[in-house]
Structure formats: C-alpha cells, structure tokens
Design an enzyme around this catalytic site. Structure first.
Site, PDB file in Angstrom:
ATOM      1  N   SER A  82       0.580  -0.837  -0.070  1.00 24.94           N
ATOM      2  CA  SER A  82      -0.108  -0.207  -0.014  1.00 24.94           C
ATOM      3  C   SER A  82       0.949   1.117   0.049  1.00 24.94           C
ATOM      4  O   SER A  82       2.512   1.223  -0.127  1.00 24.94           O
ATOM      5  CB  SER A  82      -1.114   0.441   0.999  1.00 24.94           C
ATOM      6  OG  SER A  82      -0.065   0.280   2.507  1.00 24.94           O
ATOM      7  N   LYS A  83       0.336   2.583   0.002  1.00 26.54           N
ATOM      8  CA  LYS A  83       0.641   3.934   0.223  1.00 26.54           C
ATOM      9  C   LYS A  83       1.941   3.642   0.424  1.00 26.54           C
ATOM     10  O   LYS A  83       2.832   3.700   0.645  1.00 26.54           O
ATOM     11  CB  LYS A  83       0.157   4.866   0.015  1.00 26.54           C
ATOM     12  CG  LYS A  83      -1.677   4.841  -1.101  1.00 26.54           C
ATOM     13  CD  LYS A  83      -2.887   4.412  -0.352  1.00 26.54           C
ATOM     14  CE  LYS A  83      -2.654   3.128  -0.895  1.00 26.54           C
ATOM     15  NZ  LYS A  83      -3.335   2.078  -0.008  1.00 26.54           N
TER      16      LYS A  83
END
Length: 517
Positions: free
Chosen positions: A269-270
């Site tokens: 994820s980010k």
RNA sequence: GGCCCCAUGGUCUAGCGGUUAGGACAUCGCCCUUUCAAGGCGGUAGUAGGGGUUCAACUCCCCUUGGGGCCGCCA
C-alpha cells in the site's frame, strides 16, 4: 453441468477496476494474469469499469488507469472505447439491468427488504465484536410482517434489499490454483444486494446494487468463464456462487491469485512507498520490464529463466502453475530486470527515452527556441535537434550499463545538461588538499586549451601531468572528476571530458579551483 | 471472536517420495579497473516446529506456530 468448466467454450475473462484511484501494482498484476490467460487460450480479455459508487469515482483516475494499461501493453478486446456485444462496459451505465434480477430473486423468495439503518447495523456490529461474536447480520428483517413494514415505512425508513442465504448446507467451489474450497452456509450472513440510500451520507447512492451483486450479474451477462482476481475475494466467493445458483446462471471457474505484499509482509500500500504504475513509468522503468517482473511474482515457467518476452509468457502461461503464496514486492529485482532490458535496447530508442525523460524533468528544452518563431527556421531546428540527439546518444553510450532505469541519467549525466555544478565544500577541499593536485589541475587547465580535444589526447595529457608531478594517475583523476562534474561517480572521465567540450571543461576547472582558493 | 487462505535462504521461485535441495535478485570476497556500474570467479544463507504414513519425506496427513484475508448499504 453448472459451470463453464470443460465446456470447450471460448474463454472470456475480465479485469474490473473501480476508478477511485490510480492503477495499483497489484491491480496491474491481476490485469496481467487475466490478459495472459486470455491470450494463452485465444480468448477474450474484457475491461469493465466498476463505477457504481459515484461518490468515489473520478474521471481522471479512469483515464490514468486506461493509459497505464495501454502502456503496459494490456490491450482489451471489449471495454471502454472498444467494440463488444456485451456492453455497456461501465457499471454506471448498466443500472437499468439490475432491477430485473432483484425482482427475480424476490419472486423466488431469495430476497427481502431490510429496514435496519446503517447506524443500527454499525452498533450491533461493534457490540458483537466487543463480545467476541461473529459480527454478521442477524437476519431480523427476514420475516417481517406487513404491520412492522408499515411501521418502518411510516418512520421514513427506506429499505435495502438483502439476499437470503440458505440456512443449511455448504457452498463449495473449485479454485484452479487452490483446489476445493468449502464454506458452511451457516457462517454466511444475508448480505445487501441493493442499497437503500436512506441517509444523507448515502444520498446519491440509493437503489444502487452492491459490488457482490452487480459483479455477479455483470460477469454472468458478459459470459465470463473464469474469474481471476485477488486472494482477498475468496471469502466473497460463496456468496456470489449462491447468487449464481439462485438466478440459474452458469458459474464461472474461480482463480484466486495471491496478494502482493510490502517489505513488512502487509499488503502493498501507499505506506510502502510508491505503488502506482504511473510512478514507475515516470521513473523510467520500461513497461516490458515491469510486466516481466510482475509475472514473476507468483509465476515461473521453470524457475530458471528470469527474462521473459511477452510472446513466451503467452505461450507458456499455465494459470494452474501460479503460486499460492503471497509475494513481497522487491524493487531491487525490478531494477535489475529493467537494466537487463536497457542493456539490450537499441541505442536510438534508449536515447529517445532519455530525451523524453530529460524534457519532462525540465533538464532540457523540448525544442530550440527558434522553433516557435517561424516555419522558415524549423528546418534548421530539426537539424539542431538531430545534433542534440547525437550528442545525447553519445552521452547515453558512455554511461552504458550504469543506466539501470532511465532516471539514472540524472546521477550519471546531469553535469552535461547544466553548468551549475554543486560542490560539497568539505568534499572539494579534501579532494584538493594536496598541493601537487592543485598544481596539476592548473597545468591541465593550460594544456587543455591547446591540445587536440579527443578522449585519447585528454587521457594522455592527464597521465603525463600526473607523472611529471610524481602523482599516480588516479590521484589527479578523482579530483578532476569532482571539479568537472561535482560527483565522485560517473562514466569514463576522459570520454566525459571530450563530450563536455573544451570550453566548459576549462571554465569548470577555473570555477572549481577558484572556489577553494 | 468465527471462518477461509498461505508457509523452500533476506526476496522471487524450481521441486511434484529417493536430488550434494536447483536458478535469480540482494549480500560478501577476489579479479578487472580512473570512480561507479557492467563482466568474470568464488562464498554466506533455505525446506517454520512437532507428530504421524512410508523401506524412504521438502514432497502425503494431522496439530502447533507464524503471516494474510473476509465477516461494510466500499469495491
């Protein structure tokens, strides 16, 4: 026979992103596996946009997703901007399709209205969780009498529609890479298939189908034969299968591919840094390298070959061979694969990519200024541009294999494109601390003015000067490189100097040495 | 908390009852060398643990542990 399996039917698969953000690395791999499966089986690859949640969709992400897929070379046979007999391919344009199936479910007794509000459900869920109980819906609206319904209606409640899960039995399915998976129906709760749009927060969403419902209807109507998707959907599968069965649709074959994780083992994820395909493109990763790396995350034709051409992937892609375990995304290996592609790339093409990168990073102008003045000079500009390209091609050439990703041009070649060399004072003074070195550079500055300025002569001159001063060649080479480029690493110094040119070389020797004195 | 999925070096993986457990990235050392890369050579490092089944388990079964997912009127 309830499924498409073994029916010798044309393979039809789909990638169904929701346009709520950029194309994610994980999504790209899901798309890739679907695409490879379709191409391997000479089937159809469909792109369907799941944009039912209008509050969260936006036009720009749709465009960037399409752009990224195209960049990766994942072309679709049916979908946005493409002919197809199973459209529309935007869920938002399929809204009139769904009520029919809701109605069928009601008629068959598989659906019922639920008047519970999101707030109530939320409260019950939290309560269940706090008591360590299963948080699913308790089915309290399953058998509402007309009195109660009236009462709720009078309260202004707008009902959602839920799907009735059978109380007994098990729902099993065969997953192409996991084998049989079984769920006990008792553990499944009645899920919402049509949203109510009851609260202000939900305004605009009223009457829309939920993912689990629309997904099934669309897949069935589009005659999707194989649902290839991320691992996280395994738990949704029994609900969807029950829907297929209730509606009398043919079930697809399921293939759940493992997730891509970040370094710490949690889903990518980010917070693991950059996960959008667009970022890799901007950094100068090649689409064929990214595809090559992505396919290796979970699939290996033989465990030996690492560099695979797309044609070979298509030829050898057996989806049953996809690994069951999640893979951690490793940018080092991606970078290595990218460097392998760059090593074998045609110099002209590589140069074009470098130019493209330099232009977008602002290091060079896209065209000489004269270009915009009049047509009469544009011919001359073309020539100029050609000359620029030849120059950059030479720069790219001497940088050679150091260029692992296109943006590496910055670390190895920036000094060619700017005259503002930034020196680290400490570094510079330590490099120039030796009296003989300073003397050497001064001598070189003089000699460079008159010698034939090619790399052989430059090298000869540097070595001669070093010897005359009783220095080892490298004792003067390193300071010279630093003064000229502001870096301690870079391509062959002598070729760099020759390409830099006499004028700039002498100017930098002057500036560099003056800085310290 | 319930259910489901997963388990070969740091990472991606090959293996499909008998192998010195193979390859690649990364890493370390040496060679080459004007630096950094590239290249060459070599090294460190793995079957999560415990029970079975079997003449024989990385491989088959069970348990444990660990990681992940789902349990939304998000998709």
């Amino acid at each position: 026979m309830k499924s498409w399996e073994g029916q010798n039917k044309m393979v039809r698969v789909r990638f169904a992103p929701s346009p709520t953000g950029y194309l994610h690395i994980g999504g790209a791999r899901t798309a890739l596996f679907n695409w490879l499966f379709a191409r391997h089986n000479k089937g159809v690859f469909i792109l369907r946009i799941e944009d039912t949640d209008i509050l969260r969709t936006d036009e720009s992400s749709l465009e960037s997703i399409l752009e990224d897929l195209k960049w990766l070379g994942l072309d679709w046979d049916e979908g946005p901007n493409t002919e197809g007999n199973f459209g529309p391919y935007f869920q938002s344009q399929r809204q009139e399709i769904y009520p029919k199936y809701i109605k069928i479910l009601f008629e068959k007794g598989y659906a019922y209205y639920c008047y519970c509000t999101p707030f109530e459900l939320e409260q019950r869920r939290n309560l269940a969780l706090s008591e360590h109980k299963t948080p699913g819906y308790d089915g309290r609206c399953r058998n509402l009498g007309s009195e109660e319904k009236k009462k709720y209606e009078a309260e202004g409640r707008r009902p959602a529609v839920r799907f009735k899960i059978p109380d007994e039995g098990k729902t099993e399915f065969r997953d192409l890479i996991r084998g049989e998976v079984v769920f006990d129906n008792k553990l499944l709760d009645d899920f919402v298939i049509l949203k109510s749009g009851v609260s202000a927060v939900n305004s605009g969403r009223g009457g829309l189908p939920t993912y689990n419902f629309a997904n099934v209807i669309d897949d069935a109507l589009m005659e999707i034969t194989h649902v290839i998707r991320g691992d996280e959907h395994i738990s949704n599968t029994p609900r969807q299968i029950l829907l297929y069965r209730a509606l009398g649709f043919k079930e697809p074959v399921y293939v759940h591919i493992p997730l891509i994780l970040g370094k710490d083992g949690s889903p990518l994820s980010k917070r693991h840094g950059t996960v959008s395909v667009g970022w890799y493109r901007e950094q100068g990763f090649l689409p064929e390298a990214l595809v090559n790396y992505l396919v290796l995350l979970g699939w290996a034709p033989d465990g030996i070959r690492q560099i695979l051409r797309v044609e070979d992937m298509i030829k050898e892609f057996i989806i049953e061979r996809v690994s069951k375990n999640p893979a951690i995304f490793d940018i080092d290996k991606l970078t290595w694969i990218n460097s392998e592609y760059l090593k074998n790339m045609d110099p002209d093409k590589k140069t074009d990519l470098v130019i493209e990168y330099l232009v977008s990073s602002g290091a060079i102008c896209s065209a000489p200024m004269s270009d915009v003045i009049s047509d009469s000079v544009s011919e001359a500009s073309e020539l100029h541009r050609g000359a620029e390209k030849d120059k950059i091609k030479e720069i790219v050439n001497i940088i050679g294999d150091r260029l692992k990703i296109i943006s590496d041009i910055e670390t190895y070649g920036s000094f060619f494109f700017t005259d503002e060399i930034k020196y680290d004072e400490t570094e510079l003074s330590s490099k120039l601390s030796d009296e003989k070195v300073r003397k050497g550079l001064a001598v070189l500055k003089e000699k460079f003015a008159s010698i034939m300025f090619d790399h052989q002569n430059i090298e000869q001159t540097v070595r001669d000067v070093a010897r005359e001063l009783g220095l080892k060649a490298k004792d003067i080479i390193h300071p010279l490189r630093y003064v000229l480029t502001g870096k301690t690493v870079g391509p062959s110094l002598f070729e760099s100097i020759a390409l830099l040119g006499r004028e700039k070389t002498i100017a930098r020797l002057k500036i560099g040495t003056d800085t310290i004195f």
